[in-house]
Enzyme design. Structure first.
Site, PDB file in Angstrom:
ATOM      1  CG  HIS A 132       6.001  85.578  37.487  1.00  0.00           C
ATOM      2  ND1 HIS A 132       6.904  85.556  38.528  1.00  0.00           N
ATOM      3  CD2 HIS A 132       5.022  84.707  37.826  1.00  0.00           C
ATOM      4  CE1 HIS A 132       6.494  84.696  39.445  1.00  0.00           C
ATOM      5  NE2 HIS A 132       5.355  84.166  39.045  1.00  0.00           N
ATOM      6  CG  ASP A 162      10.377  85.832  38.021  1.00  0.00           C
ATOM      7  OD1 ASP A 162       9.458  86.621  37.734  1.00  0.00           O
ATOM      8  OD2 ASP A 162      10.228  84.878  38.820  1.00  0.00           O
ATOM      9  CB  THR A 220       6.325  89.048  40.956  1.00  0.00           C
ATOM     10  OG1 THR A 220       6.310  87.641  41.214  1.00  0.00           O
ATOM     11  CG2 THR A 220       7.317  89.344  39.851  1.00  0.00           C
ATOM     12  CB  VAL A 259     -11.055  91.837  31.406  1.00  0.00           C
ATOM     13  CG1 VAL A 259     -12.249  90.999  31.010  1.00  0.00           C
ATOM     14  CG2 VAL A 259     -10.556  91.469  32.807  1.00  0.00           C
ATOM     15  CD  GLN A 275      -7.429  92.521  37.962  1.00  0.00           C
ATOM     16  OE1 GLN A 275      -7.917  91.427  37.694  1.00  0.00           O
ATOM     17  NE2 GLN A 275      -6.528  92.681  38.913  1.00  0.00           N
ATOM     18  CG  ASN A 285       1.148  91.367  39.648  1.00  0.00           C
ATOM     19  OD1 ASN A 285       2.064  92.184  39.635  1.00  0.00           O
ATOM     20  ND2 ASN A 285       1.353  90.065  39.499  1.00  0.00           N
ATOM     21  CB  SER A 286      -5.176  91.234  41.948  1.00  0.00           C
ATOM     22  OG  SER A 286      -5.212  90.563  40.712  1.00  0.00           O
ATOM     23  CG  ASP A 303       1.694  84.881  46.383  1.00  0.00           C
ATOM     24  OD1 ASP A 303       0.761  84.254  45.864  1.00  0.00           O
ATOM     25  OD2 ASP A 303       2.209  85.880  45.844  1.00  0.00           O
ATOM     26  CD  GLN A 304      -3.618  82.888  45.137  1.00  0.00           C
ATOM     27  OE1 GLN A 304      -4.630  82.318  45.533  1.00  0.00           O
ATOM     28  NE2 GLN A 304      -3.067  82.605  43.972  1.00  0.00           N
TER      29      GLN A 304
HETATM   30  C1  UDX Z   1       0.615  84.912  40.546  1.00  0.00           C
HETATM   31  C2  UDX Z   1       0.542  85.131  42.074  1.00  0.00           C
HETATM   32  O1  UDX Z   1      -0.733  84.940  42.591  1.00  0.00           O
HETATM   33  C3  UDX Z   1       1.168  86.438  42.453  1.00  0.00           C
HETATM   34  O2  UDX Z   1       1.011  86.765  43.809  1.00  0.00           O
HETATM   35  C4  UDX Z   1       2.601  86.266  42.071  1.00  0.00           C
HETATM   36  O3  UDX Z   1       3.431  87.115  42.681  1.00  0.00           O
HETATM   37  C5  UDX Z   1       2.658  86.248  40.567  1.00  0.00           C
HETATM   38  O4  UDX Z   1       1.972  85.087  40.120  1.00  0.00           O
HETATM   39  P1  UDX Z   1      -1.684  85.626  39.384  1.00  0.00           P
HETATM   40  O5  UDX Z   1      -2.291  84.502  40.130  1.00  0.00           O
HETATM   41  O6  UDX Z   1      -1.826  85.636  37.938  1.00  0.00           O
HETATM   42  O7  UDX Z   1      -0.164  85.809  39.796  1.00  0.00           O
HETATM   43  O8  UDX Z   1      -2.389  86.955  39.975  1.00  0.00           O
HETATM   44  P2  UDX Z   1      -1.955  88.455  40.026  1.00  0.00           P
HETATM   45  O9  UDX Z   1      -0.712  88.642  40.817  1.00  0.00           O
HETATM   46  O10 UDX Z   1      -3.123  89.184  40.492  1.00  0.00           O
HETATM   47  O11 UDX Z   1      -1.608  88.841  38.527  1.00  0.00           O
HETATM   48  C6  UDX Z   1      -2.523  88.822  37.477  1.00  0.00           C
HETATM   49  C7  UDX Z   1      -2.291  90.000  36.566  1.00  0.00           C
HETATM   50  O12 UDX Z   1      -3.012  89.797  35.362  1.00  0.00           O
HETATM   51  C8  UDX Z   1      -2.792  91.311  37.163  1.00  0.00           C
HETATM   52  O13 UDX Z   1      -1.929  92.346  36.789  1.00  0.00           O
HETATM   53  C9  UDX Z   1      -4.165  91.505  36.510  1.00  0.00           C
HETATM   54  O14 UDX Z   1      -4.528  92.859  36.360  1.00  0.00           O
HETATM   55  C10 UDX Z   1      -3.949  90.850  35.185  1.00  0.00           C
HETATM   56  N1  UDX Z   1      -5.186  90.290  34.604  1.00  0.00           N
HETATM   57  C11 UDX Z   1      -5.660  89.080  35.018  1.00  0.00           C
HETATM   58  C12 UDX Z   1      -5.809  90.984  33.605  1.00  0.00           C
HETATM   59  O15 UDX Z   1      -5.401  92.105  33.257  1.00  0.00           O
HETATM   60  N2  UDX Z   1      -6.887  90.428  33.003  1.00  0.00           N
HETATM   61  C13 UDX Z   1      -7.394  89.223  33.348  1.00  0.00           C
HETATM   62  O16 UDX Z   1      -8.378  88.779  32.752  1.00  0.00           O
HETATM   63  C14 UDX Z   1      -6.758  88.524  34.406  1.00  0.00           C
END
Ligand code: UDX
Length: 459
Positions: free
Chosen positions: A19, A117, A140, A337, A339, A358-359, A378-379
């Site tokens: 978030h 949010d 998000t 890391v 990403q 976000n990924s 939501d995945q």
């Molecule tokens: C969660 C949900 O899965 C997402 O869909 C929602 O809308 C927000 O909360 P999360 O599970 O953390 O998020 O995954 P993701 O949405 O992919 O966000 C992770 C973020 O952290 C990405 O921007 C990714 O690049 C970053 N990240 C993660 C890093 O930069 N380094 C890491 O080691 C792990």
């Protein structure tokens, strides 16, 4: 870049890197459009990765007079709830929301808009309304997930018996893709969805980190009034691009390791900022990666990644012998890391992802094919967006965490398929081009931002 010096946007993210990161990227976009930004957050010590990111963000902008930071105090009950940073953050915001009107009425230049949010609609709606400026949520996740969120009250009562959810104008969502917590009657999440969704009509709009080419059908249904007639406008402000402020001062070990690998030869494996798999599944993933025949970079997170306690070493989870075996073909890291930098590296040819939104958007931005392995929330809905758009795939039979263990042989086969499928690569390049177009002059994101800024300038 427009000259609109007097626009002032307040942003209030919820807990967790999934978030905070999109909020900071949005903040950077507003700063680049010469807006003033006030970022409101709670005491940062609840999460080291969050406080690190906030301070990097703070120090990376030379236009500091355009950026303002406010910390909301933690509630008195903080220590009692310290085990759950999400709950802690939520409580902090809820219990301090009464401070917002005086805080935001004294900002200079005066406040033009407020973006908070998606999980904070109920705690903040009344306060947001009292500010006298347009207010929005940043959703998000995907627009497709948003269509499910806004349609939820219509179907929640019949969910126990429904096989698929038919959202008008949006393709049907199979029961197996619905966030499992929503299928439990009267669950906390279900209640939040039921309570928050009808309040969407009170917002001035919903900002989503997506772009037209990624979710055209869902966006058309949402803005065409097909999903819920009275919904406020949905603004596509994506793709959010990893910012300069996220760059590491020094190239870390993963980047150095990638440097001498052949173009497109490495599989990057990460399940987001906090999703952790069970030990048995971890071992099978390791086995699968070795069997895939590709080199791999695997980022492992523990359940407690957001906290500062020491965690069990990787060897403790996988066994020393196994870690040694893996080292021949890959690099396994436990630390946070960058990403964005990894996905941008030309050695990376595929991404095994949990499909956190976000990924997904980052993979689109860098044109990297995805093998989705959605685990919760939501995945699965996001994974379907990816496979429909054709730059990734996912195996619908692979269960939720703890349900069943997917064997290494199967995982290896699926990774080989992703790495060798030329059609995924072609689609990934198309999606990348569309993403770049969206943020260029005249592109969807740019036009939307300009429209919002002009609107705030007039009010
Ligand atoms: C969660 C949900 O899965 C997402 O869909 C929602 O809308 C927000 O909360 P999360 O599970 O953390 O998020 O995954 P993701 O949405 O992919 O966000 C992770 C973020 O952290 C990405 O921007 C990714 O690049 C970053 N990240 C993660 C890093 O930069 N380094 C890491 O080691 C792990």
């Amino acid at each position: 870049m427009s000259e609109v010096p007097n626009i002032h946007v307040a942003l209030l993210p919820s807990a967790g890197m999934g978030h905070l990161t999109p909020f900071l990227r949005l903040a950077a976009m507003f700063v680049h459009h010469n807006c003033h930004v006030t970022l409101i957050t709670t005491h940062p010590t609840v999460s080291k990765s969050e406080s690190d990111l906030i301070s990097k963000f703070h120090s990376s902008f030379p236009q500091v007079n355009q950026l303002h930071f406010h910390l909301l105090p933690l509630p008195d009950s903080a220590s009692a709830t310290k085990d759950d940073p999400f709950f802690l953050r939520f409580e902090a915001i809820r219990s301090s929301s009464h401070l917002l009107p005086s805080l935001l009425s004294s900002v200079s230049p005066p406040l033009s808009s407020f973006v908070y949010d998606m999980t904070l609609i109920s705690p903040l709606l009344q306060v947001a309304d009292s500010l006298g400026v347009p207010h929005y949520i940043l959703f998000t996740s995907s627009a497709t997930m948003f269509s499910f969120f806004s349609y939820f009250p219509t179907v929640s009562a019949s969910l126990p018996t429904l096989t698929d959810v038919e959202i008008p104008g949006v393709s049907s969502i199979p029961r197996s893709s619905i966030p499992p917590l929503l299928l439990v009657p009267n669950s906390l999440f279900g209640n939040i969805f039921n309570e928050d969704s009808p309040k969407l009509t009170k917002l001035h709009g919903v900002l989503i980190n997506t772009f037209e080419e990624l979710e055209a059908q869902s966006l058309e249904a949402l803005n065409g009034g097909k999903v819920v007639k009275e919904l406020p406008p949905v603004y596509t402000v994506g793709p959010f691009v990893p910012g300069e402020f996220e760059k590491e001062d020094q190239r870390g070990a993963p980047m150095k390791w990638l440097d001498d690998k052949a173009k497109g030869s490495v599989v990057y494996v990460s399940f987001g900022s906090r999703t952790a798999m069970g030990r048995d599944q971890m071992r099978e993933i390791g086995e699968g990666l070795v069997r895939s025949g590709s080199m791999f970079l695997w980022v492992v997170k523990g359940k407690k990644v957001d906290r500062e306690e020491e965690e069990e070493g990787l060897e403790g989870v996988l066994g020393l012998e196994f870690v040694e075996k893996i080292k021949e073909r890959g690099l396994v890291v436990k630390e946070w890391v960058n990403q964005g930098e990894i996905l941008d590296h030309e050695a990376v040819g595929g991404f095994v992802s949990h499909c956190g939104w976000n990924s997904v958007v980052e993979a689109a931005w860098y044109g990297v094919p995805i093998m989705g392995w959605p685990l919760g929330g939501d995945q699965k809905i996001n994974a379907e967006v990816v496979s429909k758009r054709g730059w990734g795939m996912w195996n619908k039979d692979w269960g939720w965490e703890g349900e069943s263990v997917v064997k290494g042989e199967e995982i290896g086969k699926a990774i080989r398929k992703m790495m060798n499928d030329e059609s995924l690569r072609i689609k990934a390049a198309e999606v990348k081009e569309a993403a770049r177009k969206a943020i260029s002059v005249g592109g969807g994101c740019e036009v939307t931002l300009q429209k919002l800024i002009e609107k705030w300038n007039k009010t």
